[in-house]
Design a protein around this motif. Structure first.
Motif, PDB file in Angstrom:
ATOM      1  N   THR A  38      -7.552   4.614   4.358  1.00  0.00           N
ATOM      2  CA  THR A  38      -6.529   3.925   5.156  1.00  0.00           C
ATOM      3  C   THR A  38      -6.897   2.467   5.381  1.00  0.00           C
ATOM      4  O   THR A  38      -6.074   1.561   5.226  1.00  0.00           O
ATOM      5  CB  THR A  38      -6.359   4.635   6.518  1.00  0.00           C
ATOM      6  OG1 THR A  38      -5.999   6.003   6.293  1.00  0.00           O
ATOM      7  CG2 THR A  38      -5.291   3.954   7.354  1.00  0.00           C
ATOM      8  N   ARG A  44      -3.823  -3.999   0.203  1.00  0.00           N
ATOM      9  CA  ARG A  44      -2.385  -3.817  -0.031  1.00  0.00           C
ATOM     10  C   ARG A  44      -2.126  -2.814  -1.149  1.00  0.00           C
ATOM     11  O   ARG A  44      -1.377  -3.065  -2.094  1.00  0.00           O
ATOM     12  CB  ARG A  44      -1.729  -5.165  -0.341  1.00  0.00           C
ATOM     13  CG  ARG A  44      -1.859  -6.174   0.793  1.00  0.00           C
ATOM     14  CD  ARG A  44      -1.228  -7.498   0.448  1.00  0.00           C
ATOM     15  NE  ARG A  44      -1.402  -8.462   1.529  1.00  0.00           N
ATOM     16  CZ  ARG A  44      -0.985  -9.722   1.481  1.00  0.00           C
ATOM     17  NH1 ARG A  44      -0.358 -10.168   0.389  1.00  0.00           N
ATOM     18  NH2 ARG A  44      -1.175 -10.549   2.504  1.00  0.00           N
ATOM     19  N   GLN A  45      -2.758  -1.659  -1.025  1.00  0.00           N
ATOM     20  CA  GLN A  45      -2.593  -0.584  -1.999  1.00  0.00           C
ATOM     21  C   GLN A  45      -2.023   0.650  -1.296  1.00  0.00           C
ATOM     22  O   GLN A  45      -1.931   0.697  -0.064  1.00  0.00           O
ATOM     23  CB  GLN A  45      -3.939  -0.227  -2.643  1.00  0.00           C
ATOM     24  CG  GLN A  45      -4.562  -1.350  -3.467  1.00  0.00           C
ATOM     25  CD  GLN A  45      -3.852  -1.561  -4.785  1.00  0.00           C
ATOM     26  OE1 GLN A  45      -2.998  -0.770  -5.193  1.00  0.00           O
ATOM     27  NE2 GLN A  45      -4.186  -2.654  -5.471  1.00  0.00           N
ATOM     28  N   GLU A  46      -1.664   1.648  -2.087  1.00  0.00           N
ATOM     29  CA  GLU A  46      -1.166   2.911  -1.536  1.00  0.00           C
ATOM     30  C   GLU A  46      -1.833   4.074  -2.263  1.00  0.00           C
ATOM     31  O   GLU A  46      -1.193   5.025  -2.704  1.00  0.00           O
ATOM     32  CB  GLU A  46       0.363   2.995  -1.667  1.00  0.00           C
ATOM     33  CG  GLU A  46       1.101   1.942  -0.847  1.00  0.00           C
ATOM     34  CD  GLU A  46       2.606   2.054  -0.961  1.00  0.00           C
ATOM     35  OE1 GLU A  46       3.074   2.919  -1.735  1.00  0.00           O
ATOM     36  OE2 GLU A  46       3.313   1.289  -0.294  1.00  0.00           O
ATOM     37  N   ARG A  47      -3.151   4.010  -2.369  1.00  0.00           N
ATOM     38  CA  ARG A  47      -3.877   5.074  -3.056  1.00  0.00           C
ATOM     39  C   ARG A  47      -3.831   6.360  -2.226  1.00  0.00           C
ATOM     40  O   ARG A  47      -3.763   6.315  -0.993  1.00  0.00           O
ATOM     41  CB  ARG A  47      -5.333   4.685  -3.258  1.00  0.00           C
ATOM     42  CG  ARG A  47      -5.553   3.388  -4.013  1.00  0.00           C
ATOM     43  CD  ARG A  47      -5.211   3.495  -5.464  1.00  0.00           C
ATOM     44  NE  ARG A  47      -5.571   2.250  -6.169  1.00  0.00           N
ATOM     45  CZ  ARG A  47      -5.095   1.894  -7.320  1.00  0.00           C
ATOM     46  NH1 ARG A  47      -4.222   2.678  -7.944  1.00  0.00           N
ATOM     47  NH2 ARG A  47      -5.477   0.769  -7.883  1.00  0.00           N
ATOM     48  N   GLU A  48      -3.908   7.480  -2.919  1.00  0.00           N
ATOM     49  CA  GLU A  48      -3.978   8.776  -2.257  1.00  0.00           C
ATOM     50  C   GLU A  48      -5.264   9.486  -2.668  1.00  0.00           C
ATOM     51  O   GLU A  48      -5.965   9.051  -3.581  1.00  0.00           O
ATOM     52  CB  GLU A  48      -2.759   9.624  -2.622  1.00  0.00           C
ATOM     53  CG  GLU A  48      -1.442   9.038  -2.109  1.00  0.00           C
ATOM     54  CD  GLU A  48      -0.257   9.937  -2.432  1.00  0.00           C
ATOM     55  OE1 GLU A  48      -0.467  10.933  -3.170  1.00  0.00           O
ATOM     56  OE2 GLU A  48       0.849   9.636  -1.954  1.00  0.00           O
ATOM     57  N   ASN A  51      -6.743   0.571   1.935  1.00  0.00           N
ATOM     58  CA  ASN A  51      -5.360   0.443   1.471  1.00  0.00           C
ATOM     59  C   ASN A  51      -4.675  -0.717   2.184  1.00  0.00           C
ATOM     60  O   ASN A  51      -3.944  -1.512   1.577  1.00  0.00           O
ATOM     61  CB  ASN A  51      -4.587   1.739   1.730  1.00  0.00           C
ATOM     62  CG  ASN A  51      -4.639   2.695   0.544  1.00  0.00           C
ATOM     63  OD1 ASN A  51      -4.855   2.275  -0.588  1.00  0.00           O
ATOM     64  ND2 ASN A  51      -4.433   3.974   0.797  1.00  0.00           N
ATOM     65  N   ARG A  52      -4.909  -0.803   3.486  1.00  0.00           N
ATOM     66  CA  ARG A  52      -4.307  -1.886   4.265  1.00  0.00           C
ATOM     67  C   ARG A  52      -4.919  -3.236   3.874  1.00  0.00           C
ATOM     68  O   ARG A  52      -4.210  -4.228   3.712  1.00  0.00           O
ATOM     69  CB  ARG A  52      -4.524  -1.623   5.758  1.00  0.00           C
ATOM     70  CG  ARG A  52      -3.800  -2.613   6.674  1.00  0.00           C
ATOM     71  CD  ARG A  52      -4.108  -2.353   8.140  1.00  0.00           C
ATOM     72  NE  ARG A  52      -3.763  -0.982   8.521  1.00  0.00           N
ATOM     73  CZ  ARG A  52      -4.651  -0.100   8.950  1.00  0.00           C
ATOM     74  NH1 ARG A  52      -5.932  -0.427   9.041  1.00  0.00           N
ATOM     75  NH2 ARG A  52      -4.269   1.115   9.290  1.00  0.00           N
TER      76      ARG A  52
END
Length: 466
Positions: free
Chosen positions: A339, A346-350, A342-343
């Motif tokens: 989290t 600027r990513q949205e990895r899972e 990602n912030r």
């Protein structure tokens, strides 16, 4: 009261007045109304590179002509009858900032000109030190300047430690945090301070392994001017002086030299210390939290660590387990760092279940620090970087080339479902049936996990989270 003060000052001798002026940090220089030199304290003699015996036979104009100064603010004050400021160079090449103030009699004539001066480099050093004090003072006064410490603890053993730290924080006793490098000892020290009565006061930390032994004493306790070659000309306060009323975190305390250990023992026992090169005993009201990844008891046997200091530090001992012994924390910390990064990037990895399984199977010799770096690498690149060692799983038995191929016991879909069911059961078991925690461990949303639990008719504990 004012009359008593005048009487007391009237009894000061000439020698006492001279001592007062010679103990000023600044250069004091006095002339009469014609510029004849009447007085120069020791500091002024050094700044002008001239003895007073020679100075008193000159006036400020001759002083300038002889090359002792490039400018005279005293002469400017005599001419203007007003306060004068100037910067000159002495015959040593030093820049000196001067302020001259004329003293007028009842008829408006100049009786004296009093000049105060300081080397420009010294003024800049004082300004730097003042800025440091101001920054620390603002940190002490402004709550928003103090970062809040959030602990990630899902493992039962770690939760017990956090509860103990909350209790310990309320005391004033010294706390010793032990554990492998990278287990989060500095974060825990901040958490202790945050939950203590000193939460609004200074919090200073020093890595004892990063400071050379010969400088450690001055770092902790400060030094007086001229204490050693290369020292600040005005001296410098140490951490115990700056943190008075607050908390000091001594990381890697096992790296202290025996001399530094004896100095630290004194301040822990008596609350007293002296600056390097100083004669004045100072008091320090400081709460100490120490940490080490070394075996201090073994060091005591090897005469590398003082036993009396160990028992003074180890009033409230806390041993932090390595990350490999806290399997539930691996997933929780991985999600937390995911989290955060990602912030940041600027990513949205899972976190797919397979990747999470790989993280849990690794022994993490670098502990939380290594996990943090691994997760940032993953967020940036999208690939799990190669870990320092192979996961602790036995390699599968090789299939002999002559082995006959048997019919599969079930279809590929059935195999996938069996594996999925087993993973969900393991996650629910690890989290005590908590669906929300299990979903985080598995890398899927809670609603998805509920559907799969119903599909496989698995037992769970209802979750009421948002």
């Amino acid at each position: 009261m004012e009359q008593e003060k005048r009487i007391h000052l009237a009894h000061l001798t000439t020698a006492q007045y001279d001592a007062i002026l010679n103990h000023c940090n600044s250069n004091i220089f006095v002339t009469d109304g014609q510029g004849l030199i009447l007085y120069a304290n020791d500091a002024a003699e050094r700044a002008l590179n001239c003895t007073f015996d020679k100075l008193r036979r000159m006036d400020v104009y001759q002083l300038r002509e002889a090359g002792y100064t490039t400018h005279s603010s005293s002469a400017d004050a005599i001419q203007s009858k007003r306060k004068s400021f100037a910067v000159y160079r002495n015959n040593l090449g030093e820049e000196i900032a001067t302020t001259s103030i004329p003293v007028l009699n009842g008829e408006g004539q100049i009786e004296l000109v009093v000049t105060r001066s300081d080397e420009v480099g010294s003024i800049l050093a004082q300004q730097k030190e003042l800025d440091r004090y101001r920054s620390l003072y603002q940190q002490m006064l402004t709550r928003s300047d103090i970062p809040s410490v959030t602990l990630i603890a899902e493992d039962p053993r770690m939760k017990e430690i956090v509860e103990s730290l909350k209790k310990y924080a309320q005391s004033e006793a010294t706390i010793l945090l032990t554990g492998e490098s990278g287990t989060g000892k500095e974060v825990l020290a901040g958490y202790i301070r945050q939950n203590s009565s000193r939460s609004m006061d200074a919090f200073l930390s020093v890595n004892c392994a990063a400071v050379p032994n010969e400088l450690m004493e001055s770092e902790l306790f400060g030094y007086e001017k001229g204490a050693f070659t290369g020292a600040n000309r005005e001296g410098k306060p140490g951490l115990f002086e700056l943190a008075n009323g607050g908390t000091i975190f001594l990381d890697e305390v096992g790296e202290l030299s025996l001399l530094a250990q004896s100095k630290l023992l004194r301040v822990l026992e008596s609350g007293e210390f002296m600056r390097v090169g100083g004669q004045k005993v100072q008091k320090a009201d400081v709460r100490v939290i120490a940490a080490t990844n070394r075996d201090l008891k073994a060091m005591i046997e090897q005469k590398q660590f003082r036993a009396d200091l160990y028992y003074r530090l180890c009033v409230l001992p806390v041993e932090i387990p390595p990350l490999r012994e806290r399997p539930l924390d691996i997933g929780a910390l991985a999600w937390h760092f995911l989290t955060v990064f990602n912030r940041k990037h600027r990513q949205e990895r899972e976190l797919p279940p397979g990747l999470l399984d790989g993280l849990r199977s690794y022994s993490w010799p670098g502990n939380i620090r290594e996990l943090r770096n691994t997760m940032e690498n993953y967020v940036i690149t999208g690939d799990l970087p190669p870990l320092a060692e192979e996961p602790a799983h036995p390699a599968p038995e090789p299939i002999p080339e002559s082995a006959p191929w048997a019919e599969p016991a079930f279809s590929l879909r059935e195999a996938i479902e069996r594996t999925e069911k087993a993973q969900i059961q393991a996650a629910l078991q690890l989290t005590g049936g908590d669906v929300e925690q299990a979903a985080r461990q598995l890398g899927i949303h809670r609603s998805v996990l509920y559907k799969k639990i119903n599909k496989y008719q698995l037992r769970h504990r209802p979750s009421y989270g948002g």
